[in-house]
Design a protein around this motif. Structure first.
Motif, PDB file in Angstrom:
ATOM      1  N   SER A 126       0.840  -1.198   0.000  1.00 46.84           N
ATOM      2  CA  SER A 126       0.000   0.000   0.000  1.00 46.84           C
ATOM      3  C   SER A 126       0.877   1.251   0.000  1.00 46.84           C
ATOM      4  O   SER A 126       2.078   1.189   0.285  1.00 46.84           O
ATOM      5  N   GLY A 127       0.275   2.401  -0.275  1.00 47.58           N
ATOM      6  CA  GLY A 127       1.016   3.663  -0.324  1.00 47.58           C
ATOM      7  C   GLY A 127       1.689   3.991   0.983  1.00 47.58           C
ATOM      8  O   GLY A 127       2.852   4.410   1.016  1.00 47.58           O
ATOM      9  N   SER A 128       0.977   3.797   2.095  1.00 46.81           N
ATOM     10  CA  SER A 128       1.568   4.123   3.399  1.00 46.81           C
ATOM     11  C   SER A 128       2.708   3.171   3.729  1.00 46.81           C
ATOM     12  O   SER A 128       3.726   3.574   4.308  1.00 46.81           O
ATOM     13  N   THR A 129       2.561   1.907   3.346  1.00 49.95           N
ATOM     14  CA  THR A 129       3.630   0.938   3.606  1.00 49.95           C
ATOM     15  C   THR A 129       4.857   1.263   2.760  1.00 49.95           C
ATOM     16  O   THR A 129       5.999   1.139   3.223  1.00 49.95           O
ATOM     17  N   LEU A 130       4.615   1.710   1.535  1.00 51.92           N
ATOM     18  CA  LEU A 130       5.742   2.131   0.692  1.00 51.92           C
ATOM     19  C   LEU A 130       6.434   3.357   1.284  1.00 51.92           C
ATOM     20  O   LEU A 130       7.653   3.493   1.205  1.00 51.92           O
ATOM     21  N   ASP A 131       5.632   4.253   1.894  1.00 54.13           N
ATOM     22  CA  ASP A 131       6.223   5.426   2.547  1.00 54.13           C
ATOM     23  C   ASP A 131       7.167   5.015   3.662  1.00 54.13           C
ATOM     24  O   ASP A 131       8.290   5.524   3.770  1.00 54.13           O
ATOM     25  N   ILE A 153      16.791  15.743   6.002  1.00 51.05           N
ATOM     26  CA  ILE A 153      15.658  16.527   5.510  1.00 51.05           C
ATOM     27  C   ILE A 153      14.684  15.557   4.849  1.00 51.05           C
ATOM     28  O   ILE A 153      15.060  14.783   3.971  1.00 51.05           O
ATOM     29  N   LEU A 154      13.430  15.601   5.291  1.00 47.99           N
ATOM     30  CA  LEU A 154      12.402  14.693   4.780  1.00 47.99           C
ATOM     31  C   LEU A 154      11.252  15.510   4.221  1.00 47.99           C
ATOM     32  O   LEU A 154      10.725  16.392   4.889  1.00 47.99           O
ATOM     33  N   ASP A 155      10.870  15.200   2.998  1.00 51.31           N
ATOM     34  CA  ASP A 155       9.774  15.905   2.344  1.00 51.31           C
ATOM     35  C   ASP A 155       8.566  14.971   2.286  1.00 51.31           C
ATOM     36  O   ASP A 155       8.582  13.966   1.586  1.00 51.31           O
ATOM     37  N   GLU A 156       7.548  15.302   3.052  1.00 50.64           N
ATOM     38  CA  GLU A 156       6.310  14.509   3.106  1.00 50.64           C
ATOM     39  C   GLU A 156       6.608  13.021   3.329  1.00 50.64           C
ATOM     40  O   GLU A 156       6.188  12.169   2.541  1.00 50.64           O
ATOM     41  N   PRO A 157       7.315  12.670   4.409  1.00 52.26           N
ATOM     42  CA  PRO A 157       7.675  11.264   4.600  1.00 52.26           C
ATOM     43  C   PRO A 157       6.476  10.344   4.799  1.00 52.26           C
ATOM     44  O   PRO A 157       6.545   9.162   4.484  1.00 52.26           O
ATOM     45  N   GLY A 158       5.386  10.880   5.331  1.00 50.82           N
ATOM     46  CA  GLY A 158       4.226  10.019   5.579  1.00 50.82           C
ATOM     47  C   GLY A 158       3.000  10.443   4.793  1.00 50.82           C
ATOM     48  O   GLY A 158       1.878  10.339   5.302  1.00 50.82           O
ATOM     49  N   ALA A 159       3.224  10.904   3.552  1.00 54.74           N
ATOM     50  CA  ALA A 159       2.104  11.423   2.756  1.00 54.74           C
ATOM     51  C   ALA A 159       0.989  10.397   2.581  1.00 54.74           C
ATOM     52  O   ALA A 159      -0.191  10.741   2.575  1.00 54.74           O
ATOM     53  N   GLY A 160       1.352   9.127   2.464  1.00 55.93           N
ATOM     54  CA  GLY A 160       0.337   8.099   2.237  1.00 55.93           C
ATOM     55  C   GLY A 160      -0.136   7.412   3.499  1.00 55.93           C
ATOM     56  O   GLY A 160      -0.908   6.454   3.452  1.00 55.93           O
ATOM     57  N   CYS A 161       0.334   7.876   4.662  1.00 59.87           N
ATOM     58  CA  CYS A 161       0.018   7.197   5.925  1.00 59.87           C
ATOM     59  C   CYS A 161      -1.247   7.766   6.575  1.00 59.87           C
ATOM     60  O   CYS A 161      -1.534   8.959   6.461  1.00 59.87           O
ATOM     61  N   ASP A 162      -1.936   6.874   7.298  1.00 60.64           N
ATOM     62  CA  ASP A 162      -3.059   7.373   8.105  1.00 60.64           C
ATOM     63  C   ASP A 162      -2.490   7.976   9.382  1.00 60.64           C
ATOM     64  O   ASP A 162      -1.284   7.968   9.604  1.00 60.64           O
ATOM     65  N   ALA A 163      -3.370   8.521  10.238  1.00 64.79           N
ATOM     66  CA  ALA A 163      -2.922   9.250  11.434  1.00 64.79           C
ATOM     67  C   ALA A 163      -2.093   8.365  12.359  1.00 64.79           C
ATOM     68  O   ALA A 163      -1.078   8.795  12.904  1.00 64.79           O
ATOM     69  N   ASP A 164      -2.512   7.099  12.555  1.00 62.60           N
ATOM     70  CA  ASP A 164      -1.775   6.206  13.455  1.00 62.60           C
ATOM     71  C   ASP A 164      -0.364   5.932  12.940  1.00 62.60           C
ATOM     72  O   ASP A 164       0.611   6.012  13.684  1.00 62.60           O
ATOM     73  N   ARG A 165      -0.297   5.597  11.661  1.00 62.17           N
ATOM     74  CA  ARG A 165       1.021   5.306  11.081  1.00 62.17           C
ATOM     75  C   ARG A 165       1.894   6.559  11.065  1.00 62.17           C
ATOM     76  O   ARG A 165       3.103   6.489  11.250  1.00 62.17           O
ATOM     77  N   SER A 166       1.297   7.689  10.813  1.00 62.77           N
ATOM     78  CA  SER A 166       2.038   8.953  10.788  1.00 62.77           C
ATOM     79  C   SER A 166       2.642   9.234  12.158  1.00 62.77           C
ATOM     80  O   SER A 166       3.805   9.659  12.266  1.00 62.77           O
TER      81      SER A 166
END
Length: 200
Positions: A126-131, A153-166
């Motif tokens: 999934s997108g979050s897992t790939l993140d 420096i990280l640019d949107e490291p958890g863009a595909g993650c839900d709140a818990d994963r983020s």
């Protein structure tokens, strides 16, 4: 008769004087040739010694070159083994970080087709897992090859993650051991992990 003998004696003396002069001239000529020969001999000896020195230096250079070539050959032969060993270490590190971020044990490997997770291509994740896999890969490579780096420096490291994963990801980043983390994000809930916040 005395005058005659005297004249002959004078003639003989003059002839002897002439011969002595010729001998002296010849001796001077021989001495000059001897000096020239000695100079040529000394120059030849100097050239010979210089040539011996160059030959010795060339032999040393050749020996060093042969040693260097042997080392290069050994390195080339060992390169695949070393590369495989380094990749194995990196993959273990990626698997460790990824498992922590994901909250479940996983083994990351690499094939000709790319990275694999538990034997399956990561493109199926999934997108979050790939993140989180991307973050794990970045961490592992940085720690392996740039261990002294204190900033990331990280640019949107958890863009595909839900709140818990983020939240898990932000906690992981905070505990990553870098002196400073600069994170660009659009997620409001990521603010809780920040010591300093700049809003644009």
């Amino acid at each position: 008769e005395i005058d005659e003998r005297l004249a002959k004696s004078r003639e003989t003396a003059a002839d002897i004087a002439k011969r002595i002069q010729v001998a002296k001239d010849r001796l001077n000529e021989i001495n000059n040739k001897y000096k020239v020969a000695v100079g040529a001999y000394n120059a030849a000896v100097e050239s010979y010694n210089l040539a011996r020195k160059y030959v010795a230096e060339a032999k040393n250079s050749l020996k060093e070159l042969e040693e260097n070539n042997r080392l290069i050959k050994d390195v080339r032969e060992a390169r695949k083994e070393v590369t495989d060993h380094i990749w194995n270490l990196v993959l273990k590190s990626i698997s460790n970080y990824f498992s922590k971020l994901r909250g479940a044990s996983a083994v990351i490997t690499k094939s000709d087709a790319g990275f694999m997770c538990d034997g399956e291509l990561v493109s199926d994740l999934s997108g979050s897992t790939l993140d989180i896999l991307g973050l794990a890969i970045r961490f592992a490579l940085t720690k392996m090859f740039l261990p002294g780096v204190g900033l990331q420096i990280l640019d949107e490291p958890g863009a595909g993650c839900d709140a818990d994963r983020s939240r898990v990801m932000m906690g992981f980043i905070s505990a990553s051991g870098f002196n400073q983390n600069i994170i660009v994000t659009h997620r409001i809930d990521d603010e809780v992990a920040a010591d300093n916040l700049i809003i644009l």
